[in-house]
Design a protein around this motif. Structure first.
Motif, PDB file in Angstrom:
ATOM      1  N   THR A  19       0.851  -1.187   0.000  1.00 38.34           N
ATOM      2  CA  THR A  19       0.000   0.000   0.000  1.00 38.34           C
ATOM      3  C   THR A  19       0.888   1.238   0.000  1.00 38.34           C
ATOM      4  N   PRO A  66      -8.741   0.497 -10.602  1.00 32.75           N
ATOM      5  CA  PRO A  66      -8.333   0.779  -9.216  1.00 32.75           C
ATOM      6  C   PRO A  66      -6.921   0.285  -8.942  1.00 32.75           C
ATOM      7  N   MET A  89      -5.244  -0.320  -5.880  1.00 29.25           N
ATOM      8  CA  MET A  89      -4.859  -0.756  -4.541  1.00 29.25           C
ATOM      9  C   MET A  89      -3.802  -1.863  -4.597  1.00 29.25           C
ATOM     10  N   GLY A  90      -2.790  -1.688  -3.766  1.00 30.35           N
ATOM     11  CA  GLY A  90      -1.731  -2.685  -3.675  1.00 30.35           C
ATOM     12  C   GLY A  90      -0.656  -2.572  -4.735  1.00 30.35           C
ATOM     13  N   SER A 139      -0.272   0.746  -6.638  1.00 34.61           N
ATOM     14  CA  SER A 139      -0.584   2.080  -7.161  1.00 34.61           C
ATOM     15  C   SER A 139       0.534   2.718  -7.989  1.00 34.61           C
ATOM     16  N   ASP A 184     -15.080   2.203  -7.336  1.00 30.60           N
ATOM     17  CA  ASP A 184     -14.314   2.655  -6.176  1.00 30.60           C
ATOM     18  C   ASP A 184     -15.124   2.515  -4.898  1.00 30.60           C
ATOM     19  N   THR A 220     -14.212  -0.076  -1.852  1.00 28.56           N
ATOM     20  CA  THR A 220     -14.015   0.506  -0.526  1.00 28.56           C
ATOM     21  C   THR A 220     -14.833  -0.227   0.532  1.00 28.56           C
ATOM     22  N   THR A 241     -11.847  -6.969  -0.080  1.00 22.43           N
ATOM     23  CA  THR A 241     -10.789  -6.005  -0.365  1.00 22.43           C
ATOM     24  C   THR A 241     -10.151  -5.520   0.921  1.00 22.43           C
ATOM     25  N   ARG A 242     -10.947  -5.232   1.925  1.00 24.78           N
ATOM     26  CA  ARG A 242     -10.414  -4.760   3.203  1.00 24.78           C
ATOM     27  C   ARG A 242      -9.508  -5.811   3.842  1.00 24.78           C
ATOM     28  N   ILE A 276      -6.182  -5.977   1.910  1.00 20.71           N
ATOM     29  CA  ILE A 276      -5.301  -4.849   2.208  1.00 20.71           C
ATOM     30  C   ILE A 276      -4.645  -5.032   3.574  1.00 20.71           C
TER      31      ILE A 276
END
Length: 292
Positions: free
Chosen positions: A103, A152, A154-155, A157, A263, A267, A272-273, A276
């Motif tokens: 991240t 997106p 995430m992870g 970027s 998005d 979120t 996904t949470r 992450i």
């Protein structure tokens, strides 16, 4: 565009410089364009591998060692191409790298800098020294972006950020070159089956989970050859943009609306949470090193 039209571009007898040409998309593109009659300058960090590939093609192939993150080095590499072939008609800025999964909070800033230096600044370093040649030849430039430019990030970027920047570089270049009769295009790809993809998505536990989050048909892969054919045909048509596989086209056209919804979905998605949190835990543990 106000009645402006470009004729097609026949690569026979033309000189094409390609970065990242030692493997993957760049190597396949060199093979395709060579078969179509072009002289190909294959620029890559791996001089031994690229020299072997060039020898396998024939006398119209020329291997040049070049690090796209080294501005002076790329000036020298492109000068070597001029000395070998007399000029440059087409440039394909293809070289790229991916970051270690992390991240923004937990990543090593040096990894961020490396990805931007190769993927974005490296495109400028490739294209800029050749633009006088491109204008003189009324040639064509291809910058390789990615569908990651509007997906997106995430992870991973830094990769998405760099490819979004490449997209804007290519769009600006298309407009700027029009006055001279030269052209530029942006190539977008979904998941291409290359060693870089295997390392990022297949050989890493969390990478495989990220890949599984992509719904069909966005998770469909294409081969490096399929991607290279798309670029080669785009050069022939002086295409402003090419995209493969084709099912990414609706996403590209409707990305403004899709990304707002996507998005929000990501979120709120518990998968996904959880992913992450696991990614950040692994990154934190790797920074601390093994317990004594």
């Amino acid at each position: 565009m106000l009645g402006l039209r470009w004729t097609g571009f026949d690569v026979r007898g033309r000189v094409v410089a390609i970065t990242g040409a030692g493997q993957g998309i760049g190597l396949e593109l060199a093979r395709i364009l060579y078969r179509r009659g072009a002289s190909v300058a294959m620029i890559d960090l791996d001089e031994v591998k690229t020299l072997s590939a060039a020898r396998g093609l024939g006398e119209r192939a020329f291997a040049v060692r070049g690090d796209v993150a080294d501005r002076a080095g790329m000036v020298a590499a492109l000068q070597a191409v001029r000395e070998r072939f007399g000029g440059i008609d087409v440039v394909v800025a293809n070289a790229g790298v991916t970051p270690a999964p992390a991240t923004l909070r937990t990543m090593d800033p040096a990894d961020f800098d490396r990805v931007l230096a190769v993927n974005l600044t490296g495109v400028f370093n490739t294209v800029h020294p050749a633009l006088d040649d491109i204008v003189a030849a009324r040639g064509h430039v291809v910058v390789v972006s990615s569908c990651a430019a509007f997906a997106p990030g995430m992870g991973g970027s830094p990769y998405m950020i760099s490819k979004a920047g490449v997209e804007q570089l290519g769009r600006a270049l298309r407009v700027e070159l029009a006055a001279s009769g030269a052209t530029a295009g942006v190539a977008y790809f979904g998941i291409v089956d290359t060693p870089m993809t295997h390392h990022t998505l297949d050989e890493d536990d969390l990478g495989r989970e990220v890949g599984r989050l992509l719904p069909w048909p966005l998770n469909r892969r294409i081969t490096a050859t399929q991607a290279a054919v798309t670029i080669a045909d785009g050069i022939t048509h002086r295409a402003a943009r090419t995209i493969a596989p084709g099912m990414w086209e609706p996403y590209a056209l409707l990305r403004g609306a899709i990304n707002v919804a996507l998005d929000r979905y990501l979120t709120l998605d518990p998968r996904t949470r959880a992913l992450i949190r696991r990614l950040e835990q692994r990154t934190d543990e790797s920074r601390k090193g093994p317990a004594i």
